[in-house]
Design a protein around this motif. Structure first.
Motif, PDB file in Angstrom:
ATOM      1  N   LYS A 140       0.674  -1.246   0.120  1.00 10.23           N
ATOM      2  CA  LYS A 140       0.141  -0.047   0.013  1.00 10.23           C
ATOM      3  C   LYS A 140       0.944   1.268  -0.162  1.00 10.23           C
ATOM      4  CE  LYS A 140      -3.983  -2.124   2.205  1.00 10.23           C
ATOM      5  NZ  LYS A 140      -3.586  -3.534   2.252  1.00 10.23           N
ATOM      6  N   ALA A 141       1.664   1.419  -0.938  1.00 13.77           N
ATOM      7  CA  ALA A 141       2.351   2.591  -1.327  1.00 13.77           C
ATOM      8  C   ALA A 141       2.341   3.090  -2.685  1.00 13.77           C
ATOM      9  CB  ALA A 141       3.995   2.144  -0.783  1.00 13.77           C
ATOM     10  N   PRO A 142       2.884   4.220  -2.967  1.00 12.11           N
ATOM     11  CA  PRO A 142       2.986   4.578  -4.576  1.00 12.11           C
ATOM     12  C   PRO A 142       3.906   3.978  -5.292  1.00 12.11           C
ATOM     13  CG  PRO A 142       3.173   6.553  -2.902  1.00 12.11           C
ATOM     14  CD  PRO A 142       3.275   5.176  -2.123  1.00 12.11           C
ATOM     15  N   MET A 143       4.061   3.996  -6.473  1.00 10.21           N
ATOM     16  CA  MET A 143       4.817   3.155  -7.145  1.00 10.21           C
ATOM     17  C   MET A 143       6.414   3.956  -7.298  1.00 10.21           C
ATOM     18  SD  MET A 143       2.548   2.472 -10.603  1.00 10.21           S
ATOM     19  CE  MET A 143       4.106   1.747 -11.419  1.00 10.21           C
ATOM     20  N   PHE A 144       6.396   5.234  -6.905  1.00 11.55           N
ATOM     21  CA  PHE A 144       7.703   5.988  -7.090  1.00 11.55           C
ATOM     22  C   PHE A 144       7.499   7.274  -6.179  1.00 11.55           C
ATOM     23  CE2 PHE A 144       5.586   6.614 -11.025  1.00 11.55           C
ATOM     24  CZ  PHE A 144       5.482   7.944 -11.198  1.00 11.55           C
ATOM     25  N   ASP A 145       8.566   7.706  -5.598  1.00  8.23           N
ATOM     26  CA  ASP A 145       8.279   8.726  -4.816  1.00  8.23           C
ATOM     27  C   ASP A 145       9.121  10.105  -5.262  1.00  8.23           C
ATOM     28  OD1 ASP A 145       7.970  10.912  -2.673  1.00  8.23           O
ATOM     29  OD2 ASP A 145       9.173   9.738  -1.275  1.00  8.23           O
ATOM     30  N   LEU A 146       8.477  10.889  -6.374  1.00 13.72           N
ATOM     31  CA  LEU A 146       9.140  11.881  -6.916  1.00 13.72           C
ATOM     32  C   LEU A 146       8.591  13.162  -6.973  1.00 13.72           C
ATOM     33  CD1 LEU A 146      10.858   9.859  -9.878  1.00 13.72           C
ATOM     34  CD2 LEU A 146      12.099  10.791  -7.983  1.00 13.72           C
ATOM     35  N   GLY A 147       7.731  13.694  -5.764  1.00 11.94           N
ATOM     36  CA  GLY A 147       7.054  14.542  -5.601  1.00 11.94           C
ATOM     37  C   GLY A 147       5.537  14.208  -6.135  1.00 11.94           C
ATOM     38  N   ASN A 148       4.768  15.269  -6.374  1.00  9.31           N
ATOM     39  CA  ASN A 148       3.047  15.109  -6.627  1.00  9.31           C
ATOM     40  C   ASN A 148       3.082  14.677  -8.211  1.00  9.31           C
ATOM     41  OD1 ASN A 148       2.940  15.328  -3.891  1.00  9.31           O
ATOM     42  ND2 ASN A 148       1.786  17.251  -4.211  1.00  9.31           N
ATOM     43  N   GLN A 149       2.455  13.619  -8.405  1.00  8.78           N
ATOM     44  CA  GLN A 149       1.971  13.184  -9.843  1.00  8.78           C
ATOM     45  C   GLN A 149       0.633  12.724  -9.904  1.00  8.78           C
ATOM     46  OE1 GLN A 149       5.531  11.857  -8.834  1.00  8.78           O
ATOM     47  NE2 GLN A 149       4.205  10.894  -7.591  1.00  8.78           N
ATOM     48  N   ILE A 150      -0.010  12.693 -11.119  1.00 12.58           N
ATOM     49  CA  ILE A 150      -1.424  12.211 -11.309  1.00 12.58           C
ATOM     50  C   ILE A 150      -1.453  11.794 -12.777  1.00 12.58           C
ATOM     51  CG2 ILE A 150      -2.322  14.004  -9.477  1.00 12.58           C
ATOM     52  CD1 ILE A 150      -3.161  15.672 -12.087  1.00 12.58           C
ATOM     53  N   ASP A 151      -2.591  11.291 -13.087  1.00 12.92           N
ATOM     54  CA  ASP A 151      -3.023  10.982 -14.454  1.00 12.92           C
ATOM     55  C   ASP A 151      -2.047  10.016 -15.094  1.00 12.92           C
ATOM     56  OD1 ASP A 151      -4.969  12.667 -13.937  1.00 12.92           O
ATOM     57  OD2 ASP A 151      -4.312  14.372 -15.263  1.00 12.92           O
ATOM     58  N   PRO A 152      -2.006   8.767 -14.767  1.00 10.79           N
ATOM     59  CA  PRO A 152      -1.085   8.027 -15.259  1.00 10.79           C
ATOM     60  C   PRO A 152      -1.856   6.977 -16.458  1.00 10.79           C
ATOM     61  CG  PRO A 152      -2.177   6.723 -13.198  1.00 10.79           C
ATOM     62  CD  PRO A 152      -2.687   8.150 -13.168  1.00 10.79           C
ATOM     63  N   PHE A 153      -0.871   6.659 -17.446  1.00 10.31           N
ATOM     64  CA  PHE A 153      -1.341   5.846 -18.672  1.00 10.31           C
ATOM     65  C   PHE A 153      -0.023   4.832 -19.066  1.00 10.31           C
ATOM     66  CE2 PHE A 153      -1.715   5.093 -23.203  1.00 10.31           C
ATOM     67  CZ  PHE A 153      -2.942   4.584 -23.250  1.00 10.31           C
ATOM     68  N   VAL A 154      -0.526   3.610 -19.036  1.00  9.40           N
ATOM     69  CA  VAL A 154       0.505   2.721 -19.225  1.00  9.40           C
ATOM     70  C   VAL A 154       0.484   2.413 -20.894  1.00  9.40           C
ATOM     71  CG1 VAL A 154       1.313   0.330 -19.351  1.00  9.40           C
ATOM     72  CG2 VAL A 154       0.694   1.583 -17.134  1.00  9.40           C
ATOM     73  N   PHE A 155       1.726   2.653 -21.811  1.00  6.57           N
ATOM     74  CA  PHE A 155       1.738   2.313 -23.152  1.00  6.57           C
ATOM     75  C   PHE A 155       2.605   1.184 -23.344  1.00  6.57           C
ATOM     76  CE2 PHE A 155       4.101   3.042 -27.094  1.00  6.57           C
ATOM     77  CZ  PHE A 155       3.051   2.592 -27.922  1.00  6.57           C
ATOM     78  N   VAL A 156       2.341   0.077 -23.924  1.00  8.14           N
ATOM     79  CA  VAL A 156       3.271  -1.066 -24.272  1.00  8.14           C
ATOM     80  C   VAL A 156       3.587  -0.684 -25.803  1.00  8.14           C
ATOM     81  CG1 VAL A 156       3.521  -3.498 -24.348  1.00  8.14           C
ATOM     82  CG2 VAL A 156       2.211  -2.409 -22.498  1.00  8.14           C
ATOM     83  N   ASP A 157       4.805  -0.751 -26.066  1.00 10.39           N
ATOM     84  CA  ASP A 157       5.210  -0.688 -27.449  1.00 10.39           C
ATOM     85  C   ASP A 157       5.336  -2.015 -28.212  1.00 10.39           C
ATOM     86  OD1 ASP A 157       6.092   0.568 -29.931  1.00 10.39           O
ATOM     87  OD2 ASP A 157       7.638   1.852 -28.848  1.00 10.39           O
TER      88      ASP A 157
END
Length: 327
Positions: A140-157
């Protein structure tokens, strides 16, 4: 006496007709469709079923409790509150987050369903055996800790590499990209790179000091990468959708001269944007998005669908195809 008898029969007939009409009216009123109130919507299609998710904070009675899911087999009739936990596909407490459950994306990877989302202005991921949930995460933790971020989208090439496009809150809402680790546990921080920010007039119609570009969706067509995004504050009537292109997942991104391609001018209602691309069962390309509740009020926001397609190297939207979703 005969007249009284006829009068009584007539009166009874009137009562019967009135009651029947009242029942019929009540039946019609009870079956009246109502708009689906979701912001930042996304549609995931799997095994003949469309799954609709989105931001519920400020939009529904289940404010801040997680993510609702609706289902449909034809994109016209939608069934709500079908998530595994009281209508929720992801419930607060089963994964990271205490508030601000925003902008989910659901995708399938290695025969498992994943939901990547925003909570507490951080990005997290949860998994499930079913698109209806329950989506859970042991960590139960964020994926990374680099400040505040929102609106994720995963793209697979096409080469199998996975990228996380997202918005970082740094002197504006700016869209960034980073390569994802193969196990989806986080990003390769050394690959983090800014893509675009709000520099054009249509992207900042109120000339604010905190310009907004957000809600990225990325896809590839004929060896060209396309980023569809929204600009302006979501409360701004001029909130709208544009796109940019690049020859690499990292850019540089060239903003399209014909943006915005979806705006209040096209669909007749304010605050149009922040959605996701999906393909229907016939392979037709569509974009699900939200609008303001009306031209006099922002929330609760409504979900809608519009047809989009490629014309050469451009993306065009068919304004006449726009419909609000009903349940």
């Amino acid at each position: 006496m005969i007249m009284k008898k006829y009068f009584s029969l007539f009166a009874l007939l009137c009562v019967f007709v009135c009651c029947s009409q009242e029942k019929e009216t009540s039946k019609k009123a009870g079956s009246k469709e109502s708009p689906i109130l979701l912001a930042d919507p996304t549609i995931f299609f799997d095994n003949g079923i469309y799954y609709l998710y989105g931001t519920t904070t400020g939009e529904t009675p289940l404010n801040g409790e997680g993510f609702l899911v609706y289902t449909s087999t034809d994109l016209k009739k939608w069934k709500g509150l079908v998530g595994a936990q009281n209508g929720l596909a992801l419930k607060k407490g089963d994964a990271f987050g205490t508030k601000g459950f925003w902008a989910p994306q659901v995708f399938k990877y290695n025969n498992k369903f994943y939901m990547i989302y925003t909570a507490d202005e951080n990005i997290a991921i949860a998994s499930s055996e079913n698109p209806l949930g329950p989506f859970k995460s042991d960590l139960k933790a964020p994926m990374f800790d680099l400040g505040n971020q929102i609106d994720p989208f995963v793209f697979v090439d096409q080469d199998g590499k996975k990228y996380l496009y997202h918005v970082r809150l740094i002197n504006g809402n700016r869209i960034f990209v980073a390569e994802l680790k193969d196990d989806l546990s986080g990003i390769k921080e050394e690959t983090l790179k800014e893509c675009i920010s709000g520099m054009l007039p249509w992207e900042n119609t109120q000339n604010v000091s905190w310009p907004v570009t957000e809600g990225p969706t990325v896809l590839k067509h004929n060896d060209l990468y396309y980023m569809i995004y929204s600009a302006n504050d979501f409360r701004n009537p001029d909130y709208a959708v544009g796109y940019a292109t690049a020859k690499s997942p990292y850019g540089p991104w060239e903003k399209a001269a014909d943006s915005p391609i979806i705006s209040k001018k096209d669909v007749g209602i304010n605050g149009v944007g922040h959605g996701d691309v999906f393909y229907d069962k016939n392979g037709k390309m569509k974009y699900v998005l939200h609008t303001h509740f009306s031209n006099n009020g922002v929330s609760p926001r409504k979900a809608g669908i519009i047809d989009i397609d490629f014309e050469g190297t451009k993306i065009k939207a068919n304004a006449k195809s726009f419909v609000l979703l009903q349940e």
